[in-house]
Design an enzyme around this catalytic site. Structure first.
Site, PDB file in Angstrom:
ATOM      1  N   GLN A 136       0.832  -1.197   0.000  1.00 10.63           N
ATOM      2  CA  GLN A 136       0.000   0.000   0.000  1.00 10.63           C
ATOM      3  C   GLN A 136       0.870   1.252   0.000  1.00 10.63           C
ATOM      4  O   GLN A 136       1.650   1.459   0.928  1.00 10.63           O
ATOM      5  CB  GLN A 136      -0.869  -0.023   1.264  1.00 10.63           C
ATOM      6  CG  GLN A 136      -1.761   1.157   1.450  1.00 10.63           C
ATOM      7  CD  GLN A 136      -2.330   1.226   2.863  1.00 10.63           C
ATOM      8  OE1 GLN A 136      -1.592   1.080   3.847  1.00 10.63           O
ATOM      9  NE2 GLN A 136      -3.621   1.433   2.978  1.00 10.63           N
ATOM     10  N   GLY A 137       0.745   2.080  -1.034  1.00  7.03           N
ATOM     11  CA  GLY A 137       1.543   3.312  -1.103  1.00  7.03           C
ATOM     12  C   GLY A 137       0.732   4.522  -0.671  1.00  7.03           C
ATOM     13  O   GLY A 137       0.097   5.189  -1.491  1.00  7.03           O
ATOM     14  N   TYR A 138       0.711   4.790   0.619  1.00  4.52           N
ATOM     15  CA  TYR A 138      -0.092   5.903   1.147  1.00  4.52           C
ATOM     16  C   TYR A 138       0.798   7.018   1.715  1.00  4.52           C
ATOM     17  O   TYR A 138       0.940   8.075   1.129  1.00  4.52           O
ATOM     18  CB  TYR A 138      -1.031   5.389   2.250  1.00  4.52           C
ATOM     19  CG  TYR A 138      -2.371   4.883   1.770  1.00  4.52           C
ATOM     20  CD1 TYR A 138      -2.537   4.339   0.503  1.00  4.52           C
ATOM     21  CD2 TYR A 138      -3.495   4.938   2.593  1.00  4.52           C
ATOM     22  CE1 TYR A 138      -3.770   3.874   0.077  1.00  4.52           C
ATOM     23  CE2 TYR A 138      -4.734   4.480   2.173  1.00  4.52           C
ATOM     24  CZ  TYR A 138      -4.878   3.949   0.917  1.00  4.52           C
ATOM     25  OH  TYR A 138      -6.099   3.499   0.518  1.00  4.52           O
ATOM     26  N   SER A 139       1.392   6.742   2.900  1.00  3.87           N
ATOM     27  CA  SER A 139       2.134   7.787   3.605  1.00  3.87           C
ATOM     28  C   SER A 139       3.342   8.276   2.805  1.00  3.87           C
ATOM     29  O   SER A 139       3.936   7.525   2.024  1.00  3.87           O
ATOM     30  CB  SER A 139       2.637   7.263   4.947  1.00  3.87           C
ATOM     31  OG  SER A 139       1.565   6.893   5.751  1.00  3.87           O
ATOM     32  N   GLU A 253      -9.056  -0.897   6.979  1.00  2.00           N
ATOM     33  CA  GLU A 253      -7.795  -1.139   7.670  1.00  2.00           C
ATOM     34  C   GLU A 253      -7.981  -0.975   9.174  1.00  2.00           C
ATOM     35  O   GLU A 253      -7.494  -1.775   9.961  1.00  2.00           O
ATOM     36  CB  GLU A 253      -6.736  -0.150   7.156  1.00  2.00           C
ATOM     37  CG  GLU A 253      -5.368  -0.382   7.784  1.00  2.00           C
ATOM     38  CD  GLU A 253      -4.335   0.647   7.328  1.00  2.00           C
ATOM     39  OE1 GLU A 253      -4.696   1.543   6.541  1.00  2.00           O
ATOM     40  OE2 GLU A 253      -3.176   0.533   7.769  1.00  2.00           O
TER      41      GLU A 253
END
Lengths: 393, 378
Positions: A136-139, A253
């Site tokens: 997951q590429g979030y922060s 999540e």
């Protein structure tokens, strides 16, 4: 015999025949502990045993790794009642999970809700069979709690985007095959300028660097994008509407992080480790602290049960998941503080056989991230204050 | 059993909340207090509550009740916690009725239960003798004499003790203080010779009494249940009673939060609504979380009690958690209201004064946390 009873007996027979004996260990690993022998799947995954591989193949081929997903997308196509029976039967034989992945509990639900038919056909079956592992590429370095301020840029090039920027705290990016990623497609609109895209981690221009944590584990990475080409067929939902998907996913999540089930009672751990004097723990303060904690922990487990029942009855979880996430992670931290107290000086052994290379200490330190990842406890309290209590901004 | 209210329970909740809001808001309790009312509750309210069926929620239909069970009784208690409505509901309809149901013979049941359900007879329990709850410490003595017993000793913290018609007294027929065996229950007429009921005005402005028994003669028919085996019936009844107290405490906590949030939404300081301050937002959000978690513990205990069997673990869990949360909620409510929260003119102070008393009755946080640990096996 009712249909459900028939389903139960067929399921029981199938599991009896197909679940290898070594895959029936008892308690499953939780996400808060070390790597253990979880099967994450994916192109790079090294199976710990032939049985582990076999178990995944068998469950994957029936779609029972994702029991309620539609069969056309690789799922089991089971009703909620059937899925519950499957869970019960798996628990009965103490089966280890055949597959655990972010694809299953994060991307999958988002694709089912927001993806096109083609996207579902392309990605969901590979998640179900454990062929592709997702991260997951979030922060980003400057977008933590304020996630919507993310700056990773996706430039429109007609039928594709060129992506440049950096992500951080990407869980297992170095072991993942594909990434679902939030990128900025409009710099002038904070929330309505974000898009949700998917791409292969082997694409040219993608690189990762593990981050070593205080626990000694490196479950997270820094992830760099240098002119990465992403086809527009991999845009999920509309351009600039990715924040809606991101919020939906965060709700998932948060519910996932808070759902730890009923853990082994701390008092049995304490009695086993320390013994009793006249039937009670010698450390009276510890006795009290454990009782107080177990009261909160049991009440929280009942709250998870209630939330599930309300969701089943059609209630909207919405911001309630923030309460579950905030409370649940604090409970887990408190629990590990008590585990450390119970184990005294043994708790801090860092290397060696006796402690299984510092399992207690490393797990304890790992829990400190529980109340940071997926939105800090303070962010959850902000959400409760604004969206449930309706307090002014 | 799913952890949601069914349709019938949802209706009961709505009608109870509507009823107490209209008929017995806090202003009624304030009025009773200011008038130094001798009974301590509104008789008209009690009559109307009985007509609504609230007085017979735990009594089966054959005995004139509505048979709603512990879930229903808890729902009503929660609604009463929100308005702090004073009535003999807890003493008589919960504790008195349950004890007669659990230990009484057919005659006792058929005379007393319909009268309780109709609100005509008030029955209460006298159990504690010291300032901390401990039934086994009972030293009130019942000595057998000419076809009956003679009771001597003193009881304290008896709900509705000075207005009750019948007082169920826990007394020792054998053994020494500290033992669970040798305890028996007796039905004692409050107006009988030798019974002295001293009204004790407490912080919650409700009815309490110290009961002195001076050579009180009762016949053998007044024995409630088996001689020497009181705890067999009393234990489960106290569990039920604690679950209902936990329900009331939940209502108190919820009302404190709701009133506090409303205040944060209207009070201005520094030119802005104080609800915009993160320091207060987080306190309110934390309290919200604690109340939701408490609601689950209470509901679980209600449901388990409805299913029957030993619920001591669930009852102590619910009472301990609800006590802790009510303590937090009432303290936070005053703090977040600031100076006005300390004034008698403002209603918020009534909640803390009721909560502590309800927490203490039949054991507070420490008692139940310890009991929770013991029933968990440590």
């Amino acid at each position: 015999m009712s249909d459900l009873e028939a389903f139960r007996s067929e399921t029981r027979a199938w599991l009896e025949e197909n679940c290898p004996a070594t895959m029936r260990s008892g308690v499953g690993e939780s996400l808060t502990s070390g790597e253990g022998d979880i099967c994450w799947g994916g192109r790079k995954f090294q199976f710990k045993s032939e049985d582990q591989k076999l178990w995944l193949e068998r469950m994957g081929s029936r779609g029972w790794t994702v029991p309620t997903w539609p069969t056309e997308y690789g799922g089991g196509g089971l009703s909620k009642d059937e899925a519950k029976i499957l869970q019960e039967e798996l628990r009965r034989i103490k089966a280890k999970p055949a597959l655990v992945s972010f694809g299953i509990w994060m991307l999958g639900p988002a694709l089912l809700k927001f993806g096109t038919h083609e996207q579902k056909l392309e990605h969901l079956p590979k998640i179900a069979r454990g062929e592709i592992r997702w991260c997951q590429g979030y922060s980003e370095p400057n977008a933590g709690s304020d996630l919507a301020s993310l700056a990773t840029k996706a430039e429109d090039k007609g039928d594709h985007y060129i992506v440049n920027g950096q992500k951080v705290w990407t869980s297992y990016a170095d072991q993942a095959d594909w990434i679902f990623c939030l990128v900025r497609t409009n710099p002038d609109d904070k929330h309505n300028g974000i898009s949700f895209v998917l791409f292969d981690m082997e694409s040219e221009g993608v690189s990762t660097k593990p981050i070593q944590l205080i626990s000694g584990y490196s479950p997270f990475c820094e992830t760099f994008f240098d002119n990465v080409t992403v086809s527009k067929t991999n845009l999920v939902g509309e351009e600039n509407k990715g924040w809606t998907i991101a919020k939906y996913l965060l709700t998932h999540e948060r519910t996932g992080i808070s759902d730890m089930g009923m853990p082994a009672p701390l008092n049995s751990l304490a009695v086993e480790k320390l013994g009793t004097v006249d039937g009670e723990l010698e450390d009276k303060m510890l006795h009290h602290q454990i009782a107080e904690h177990e009261i909160d922990a049991a009440s929280f487990v009942f709250t998870m049960e209630r939330a599930k029942d309300e969701a089943k009855a059609g209630g909207d979880m919405g911001a309630f998941s923030s309460m579950l996430k905030g409370y649940g992670t604090e409970i887990n931290k408190a629990r590990h503080e008590l585990i450390v107290k119970v184990n005294g000086s043994d708790a801090f052994e860092w290397e060696g056989q006796f402690s299984n290379n510092g399992e207690i200490a490393r797990s304890w330190l790992r829990t400190k991230a529980n109340s940071i990842e997926g939105g800090t406890t303070e962010v959850q309290l902000n959400i409760i204050a604004k969206r449930i209590l309706d307090l002014p901004a | 059993m799913a952890m949601i209210l069914n349709e019938e329970q949802q209706l009961l909740k709505e009608s109870a909340e509507g009823f107490f809001n209209e008929k017995a808001p806090i202003s009624q309790l304030r009025q009773l207090r200011d008038d130094k009312d001798e009974t301590g509750y509104s008789k008209q309210l009690w009559t109307e509550m009985s007509e609504m069926g609230f007085a017979g929620l735990l009594i089966d239909e054959d005995h004139g009740g509505t048979g709603f069970g512990v879930m229903g009784a808890g729902i009503v208690a929660e609604a009463m916690g929100r308005t702090l409505s004073a009535s003999p509901y807890f003493a008589s309809s919960i504790v008195g009725a349950s004890l007669i149901k659990a230990a009484g013979n057919d005659t006792q049941k058929s005379t007393l239960l319909p009268a309780i359900a109709a609100g005509e007879t008030i029955v209460t329990l006298a159990v504690d003798e010291t300032s901390t709850h401990n039934p086994e410490r009972t030293s009130v003595k019942a000595t057998s004499a000419e076809g009956g017993y003679v009771l001597n000793g003193m009881k304290t913290f008896v709900p509705e003790g000075h207005v009750a018609d019948q007082i169920i007294v826990l007394a020792r027929t054998s053994g020494d203080a500290g033992g669970a065996n040798g305890l028996s229950l007796f039905l004692v007429d409050r107006r009988a010779a030798g019974v002295i009921a001293d009204r004790t005005v407490m912080s919650d402005s409700r009815n309490w009494a110290k009961i002195t028994l001076e050579g009180v003669k009762v016949s053998a028919e007044n024995l409630l249940g088996e001689e020497g085996a009181a705890m067999k019936a009393l234990g489960p009844v106290l569990d039920k009673a604690n679950i209902i107290l936990a329900s009331e405490l939940l209502g108190i906590a919820q009302e404190c939060l709701d009133r506090t949030v409303a205040y944060l939404q209207e009070r201005k300081q520094f030119g802005v609504l104080i609800g915009s301050f993160q320091g207060l937002q987080h306190r309110a959000a934390q309290l919200f979380s604690e109340i939701e978690v408490t609601r689950s513990a209470v509901m679980k205990a209600q449901q388990m009690a409805e299913m029957g069997g030993d619920v001591s673990w669930f009852a102590s869990l619910a009472k301990a958690k609800a006590s802790k949360t009510a303590e937090l909620a009432t303290n936070e409510a005053i703090q977040m209201h600031g100076g006005i929260g300390m004034t008698d003119e403002f209603d918020i102070g009534f909640f803390i004064k009721r909560a502590r008393v309800a927490q203490t009755l039949y054991g507070g946080f420490n008692y139940h946390a310890d009991r929770f640990a013991r029933t968990s096996g440590y």
